[in-house]
Design a protein around this motif. Structure first.
Motif, mmCIF file in Angstrom:
data_model
loop_
_atom_site.group_PDB
_atom_site.id
_atom_site.type_symbol
_atom_site.label_atom_id
_atom_site.label_comp_id
_atom_site.label_asym_id
_atom_site.label_seq_id
_atom_site.Cartn_x
_atom_site.Cartn_y
_atom_site.Cartn_z
ATOM 1 N N ILE A 72 1.151 -1.194 0.146
ATOM 2 C CA ILE A 72 0.093 -0.035 -0.107
ATOM 3 C C ILE A 72 1.008 1.372 -0.119
ATOM 4 O O ILE A 72 1.955 1.180 0.884
ATOM 5 N N PRO A 73 0.736 2.323 -0.794
ATOM 6 C CA PRO A 73 1.380 3.404 -0.679
ATOM 7 C C PRO A 73 1.674 4.016 0.632
ATOM 8 O O PRO A 73 0.367 3.878 1.273
ATOM 9 N N ARG A 74 2.669 4.631 1.021
ATOM 10 C CA ARG A 74 2.943 5.113 2.149
ATOM 11 C C ARG A 74 2.193 6.477 2.220
ATOM 12 O O ARG A 74 2.043 7.094 1.507
ATOM 13 N N ASN A 75 1.896 6.704 3.798
ATOM 14 C CA ASN A 75 1.328 8.288 3.951
ATOM 15 C C ASN A 75 2.105 9.312 3.383
ATOM 16 O O ASN A 75 1.549 9.980 2.814
ATOM 17 N N ALA A 76 3.335 9.181 3.255
ATOM 18 C CA ALA A 76 4.212 10.316 3.036
ATOM 19 C C ALA A 76 4.240 10.490 1.443
ATOM 20 O O ALA A 76 4.421 11.533 1.088
#
Length: 391
Positions: free
Chosen positions: A286-290
């Motif tokens: 999953i793509p990271r929050n950053a």
């Protein structure tokens, strides 16, 4: 000047609701201290075992009384008084118990001294193999025979009801002015509803005390279910609390990694399932929050997870060195995780883990008593209600 979450509420938002000025009995913490002895000395604590419950989920102190309400996920609401046995409160709703579902949160109305109202959440069955969370309120009657709930009324439901038995959320937090409430609603392990404004799944909701959309909500102009929404993009929020500054926070489970503590600001999107600091259980990244600065990032996240239950912002006198810190009941970390809140870039609060207090068992619930001691509920069958005081 940075606004707190309560800027959207009434001018009285920083005044706690009064429960009356009459003389009050000692708080539950003092009663327990007098009536039960410490049975364990551990890591700076005197730990007293008070009672046992079957799969407890939440507890609430009754203002002006030594009594404590405890929900059991299997469906029972129990009233416990120090020195006695827990008794069943009659009149509870029919729950759909299984998996993560069942009887959930219990919260005492801000005007309980006058109204006697308590609020409950639970999982209820729908058509076919579906279910969803519900929020109800009832009058708690204690002075006429066995304790019971009267006139239980459902005031809110998750829409739509879906299959599965996970991620109900359904934690309650009253606004500091006592005029409205906030409610967490999990995305029911369905991912996409958290971003769909046509459902109230995967959201933090702001409601009147009778379950209607609160005036001034950020998506009120959209009408329908969107009018209930305060924030979106949440997975499984199992903690919902205000801090001493009147800011609202949630604590939620990530997937394989990515548990998070969030400062909740009206209208913001907290990213699930678009981003996370964890990955899917099947290993899919999953793509990271950053990677998405347009979405609200957590104040702190954990990978590996701590598997949180509930939490409190500590304000008491028993552990003065912890005032203002978040104390998290941890299922996976088997104890209490202590988190300090600092000022980060742009003044946005950032969480810093300070300590893990190992209690050797999964902790579902944590509450601060009137004397500043900590009361915790273990998770699972034959679980203990325990009081933690300074050693």
């Amino acid at each position: 000047m940075k606004k707190t979450i309560l800027s959207a509420l009434s001018p009285l938002a920083f005044l706690a609701a009064s429960c009356g000025s009459q003389a009050q009995p000692e708080p539950a913490g003092e009663q327990a201290k007098e009536q039960a002895g410490a049975v364990e000395q551990r890591d700076g604590f005197a730990i007293t075992d008070l009672a046992r419950f079957d799969s407890p989920w939440a507890l609430a102190f009754l203002p002006g009384r030594p009594d404590v309400l405890v929900t059991e996920r299997t469906g029972a609401l129990k009233l416990w008084r120090p020195g006695g046995k827990a008794v069943v409160v009659a009149g509870t709703p029919k729950v759909d118990a299984g998996g993560q579902g069942g009887l959930g949160d219990v919260a005492v109305a801000p005007d309980f001294a006058r109204s006697g109202l308590v609020y409950l959440t639970w999982a209820e069955a729908g058509p076919g193999d579906t279910r969803g969370a519900a929020l109800g309120r009832a009058r708690l009657v204690l002075d006429k025979g066995a304790p019971r709930l009267e006139n239980l009324t459902v005031i809110w439901r998750q829409v739509p009801k879906v299959s599965g038995r996970g991620h109900f959320g359904h934690r309650i937090a009253f606004a500091p002015d006592g005029q409205s409430l906030f409610l967490s609603s999990g995305e029911r392990q369905k991912f996409t509803p958290a971003q769909d404004m046509g459902t109230n799944l995967g959201k933090i909701l702001h409601l009147t005390l009778d379950g209607q959309p609160a005036p001034g909500n950020p998506f009120a102009a959209q009408g329908g279910l969107a009018a209930q929404v305060w924030t979106l993009g949440h997975r499984n929020p199992l903690g919902l609390q205000f801090d001493a500054q009147g800011r609202l926070w949630d604590l939620e489970h990530g997937p394989a990694g990515g548990d998070e503590l969030n400062l909740l600001e009206p209208g913001k999107n907290y990213g699930w399932p678009l981003v996370s600091d964890g990955d899917n259980y099947d290993g899919t990244p999953i793509p990271r929050n950053a990677t998405r600065p347009d979405l609200a990032a957590p104040a702190i996240s954990w990978n590996p997870v701590i598997a949180p239950g509930d939490f409190v912002f500590y304000s008491g006198k028993a552990f003065p060195q912890w005032r203002g810190q978040a104390l998290i009941a941890a299922l996976g970390a088997a104890g209490i995780v202590r988190v300090g809140i600092e000022s980060g870039p742009g003044g946005r609060p950032v969480g810093k883990e300070l300590e893990r207090i190992d209690l050797g068992t999964r902790i579902r619930e944590i509450r601060e008593a009137g004397d500043g001691t900590l009361w915790i509920l273990e998770d699972g069958e034959n679980a203990r209600l325990r009081r933690l005081a300074p050693r």
